[in-house]
Scaffold this motif. Structure first.
Motif, PDB file in Angstrom:
ATOM      1  N   MET A 192      31.985  31.782  34.677  1.00 34.52           N
ATOM      2  CA  MET A 192      32.980  32.841  34.572  1.00 34.52           C
ATOM      3  C   MET A 192      33.972  32.533  33.465  1.00 34.52           C
ATOM      4  O   MET A 192      34.173  31.374  33.085  1.00 34.52           O
ATOM      5  N   ASP A 224      38.566  36.185  35.203  1.00 37.48           N
ATOM      6  CA  ASP A 224      38.151  36.600  36.549  1.00 37.48           C
ATOM      7  C   ASP A 224      36.796  37.302  36.542  1.00 37.48           C
ATOM      8  O   ASP A 224      36.413  37.919  37.539  1.00 37.48           O
ATOM      9  N   SER A 225      36.079  37.240  35.408  1.00 34.01           N
ATOM     10  CA  SER A 225      34.818  37.968  35.285  1.00 34.01           C
ATOM     11  C   SER A 225      33.693  37.019  34.894  1.00 34.01           C
ATOM     12  O   SER A 225      33.923  35.960  34.298  1.00 34.01           O
ATOM     13  N   TYR A 226      32.473  37.426  35.227  1.00 37.90           N
ATOM     14  CA  TYR A 226      31.317  36.684  34.740  1.00 37.90           C
ATOM     15  C   TYR A 226      31.176  36.919  33.237  1.00 37.90           C
ATOM     16  O   TYR A 226      31.553  37.977  32.726  1.00 37.90           O
ATOM     17  N   ASP A 260      29.685  40.142  32.027  1.00 38.64           N
ATOM     18  CA  ASP A 260      30.525  41.334  32.189  1.00 38.64           C
ATOM     19  C   ASP A 260      31.734  41.302  31.264  1.00 38.64           C
ATOM     20  O   ASP A 260      32.236  42.355  30.848  1.00 38.64           O
ATOM     21  N   ALA A 261      32.215  40.111  30.929  1.00 35.74           N
ATOM     22  CA  ALA A 261      33.451  39.986  30.148  1.00 35.74           C
ATOM     23  C   ALA A 261      33.231  40.219  28.661  1.00 35.74           C
ATOM     24  O   ALA A 261      34.134  40.697  27.963  1.00 35.74           O
ATOM     25  N   ILE A 270      39.098  35.364  27.559  1.00 34.30           N
ATOM     26  CA  ILE A 270      38.059  36.295  27.107  1.00 34.30           C
ATOM     27  C   ILE A 270      37.983  36.316  25.589  1.00 34.30           C
ATOM     28  O   ILE A 270      36.904  36.442  25.002  1.00 34.30           O
TER      29      ILE A 270
END
Length: 488
Positions: free
Chosen positions: A409, A412-414, A417-418, A448
């Motif tokens: 991750m 807060d995202s995988y 997905d990020a 990110i």
């Protein structure tokens, strides 16, 4: 952050009195240098050989062969578009010039031998010609790069660019793509856009905002802008016509950055099936002979690495076994080629009861899960060396995008997905080291933005792969192992 000028844009400095060339002349310079090296090689090799062995050859035949080799050399380079992107991709693209010359010479010499015409030629003179000319071509690339840097600093060569489009994501993407190319002659003057009436001083860009179309036209008229890149992915035809008509009033290159280059890949191209034109957005990387070459490189280097590093591997395994209970190796499921999951091997650097096989929990500075000896081998990347076995198995490469754990991750995202387009990095085998790691993105990726930059470097590597780029990354990896302080 550079100072941002509100309103109509910055006051331009007076235009330089020097005659400034664009980057187009660099290809001509490189071609001229190649021709000079071939000519000097043909002229100097007989002189050098005569000093060593005496005049034991027929000069006419050797001159004729040198001319044919030169023609073949230029045909090979033109067929590979070697002069199309001068100094592109950080200067890594044209270091194969000596190899292309040797290939051209080999084709000519094999033809002569097959025709039974090799007897009149001197083997010693041929070797002298090959070594001298190939050496000059190889060295010439470093000399040309120094020359270009000098001409750029002196103001004789330069590509001064304005990005039209104040959309934060698009303009930042263009800036990053230009930064990845590392072209010494490119400088971004600023960003312009009619839609933005007032830009705050705390802008997201590292370059100033120049204003709208009217201000941009005035700036170009003063003579310090060579090119305008329109970076508006959803631009309508009417607006594009309006912008180009306004810019046609002044002398400037106008280029449109396609949406495909901003959102997908900068390696799109035109392809043909018969006479049917196609717009190729994605292509399989490392195809045909490059794929074989990469596989040979991986197997040879992995085998040599295991042999040469076997004392270190055995010593590391012994210390791990003696200092903490549990197995020597740690196996973790990660994404491999074509998103197929593989079991990546590492020396165990954590306490067995605190390991996270999913990769969901990132390793942080001072992480209590890491053993005392584990900190040392992680700092020096010794824990990654068992992946040489993964390379021999054909699951990984020596150089490539680093394989990520399936549940890794960022924020807060995988990862998948990020970062948009993340999965495209799996079009090649993952590597023990990679371009992102030697460009300062080794270790923890906590934001990110850093994750996006790592993926951008991965994509850049995939689309610009070469054996010399791999060698450069390997050497830079060794250097960074000594000085990098961001790994724990």
């Amino acid at each position: 952050m550079l100072k941002v000028i509100e309103g109509a844009g910055a006051q331009a400095e007076p235009a330089s009195r020097k005659y400034r060339f664009t980057s187009n002349v660099i290809a001509t310079i490189i071609l001229g240098v190649d021709l000079l090296c071939l000519t000097l090689g043909a002229l100097l090799s007989p002189v050098a050989y005569e000093l060593i062995r005496g005049p034991q050859y027929f000069i006419e035949q050797h001159v004729n062969v040198a001319v044919i080799v030169g023609v073949n050399f230029f045909l090979i380079r033109l067929s590979r578009d070697s002069y199309a992107h001068p100094m592109g991709r950080g200067g890594d693209s044209d270091q194969a010039v000596a190899f292309e010359f040797l290939l051209a010479a080999m084709l000519v010499f094999v033809t002569i031998w097959q025709l039974g015409q090799a007897k009149p030629f001197s083997t010693g003179l041929a070797l002298c010609y090959l070594g001298l000319t190939a050496g000059m071509l190889f060295v010439s690339r470093f000399v040309v790069r120094k020359l270009i840097f000098y001409l750029v600093r002196a103001g004789h060569i330069g590509q001064r660019i304005v990005i039209y489009g104040a959309d934060e994501a698009s303009s930042e993407r263009v800036l990053r793509l230009l930064e990845l190319e590392r072209l010494p002659y490119v400088s971004v003057v600023g960003i312009a856009d009619d839609r933005t009436k007032r830009i705050e001083r705390n802008t997201p860009w590292s370059v100033p905002f120049l204003g709208g179309l009217e201000a941009l036209v005035g700036r170009i008229g003063r003579g310090d802008v060579d090119m305008v890149i329109i970076a508006l992915p959803m631009i309508s035809q009417a607006r594009l016509d309006q912008i180009t008509e306004a810019l046609q009033l002044v002398s400037v290159d106008i280029c449109l950055m396609p949406r495909e280059a901003l959102d997908l890949s900068q390696q799109y191209s035109m392809r043909f099936i018969g006479s049917l034109p196609l717009f190729a957005l994605w292509q399989r990387p490392m195809r045909d002979f490059n794929r074989i070459l990469k596989a040979v490189e991986d197997r040879v280097l992995a085998l040599l690495g295991l042999i040469l590093l076997s004392p270190l591997l055995l010593l590391t395994a012994l210390v791990i076994k003696l200092t903490s209970p549990g197995p020597v190796l740690f196996r973790q499921q990660r994404f491999g080629f074509n998103n197929v999951k593989i079991q990546v091997l590492k020396f165990r650097s954590m306490h067995v009861d605190r390991q996270d096989e999913t990769g969901a929990e990132r390793t942080r500075r001072g992480d209590p899960r890491v053993t005392l000896f584990g900190r040392l081998i992680r700092r020096l990347s010794i824990d990654e060396l068992p992946q040489l076995v993964n390379v021999l198995r054909g699951e990984m490469s020596i150089v490539g995008p680093r394989p990520h754990a399936t549940l890794m991750m960022v924020g807060d995202s995988y990862y998948v997905d990020a970062v948009r387009g993340y999965a495209a990095r799996h079009r090649v085998k993952p590597g023990i080291t990679g371009l992102a790691q030697v460009r300062g993105l080794r270790g923890e990726i906590g934001t990110i933005e850093r994750a996006k930059r790592r993926v951008e470097y991965d994509m850049y590597y995939i689309e610009n792969w070469s054996l010399l780029l791999d060698l450069r990354i390997i050497l830079e990896t060794v250097w960074r192992l000594i000085w990098d302080r961001d790994v724990y």
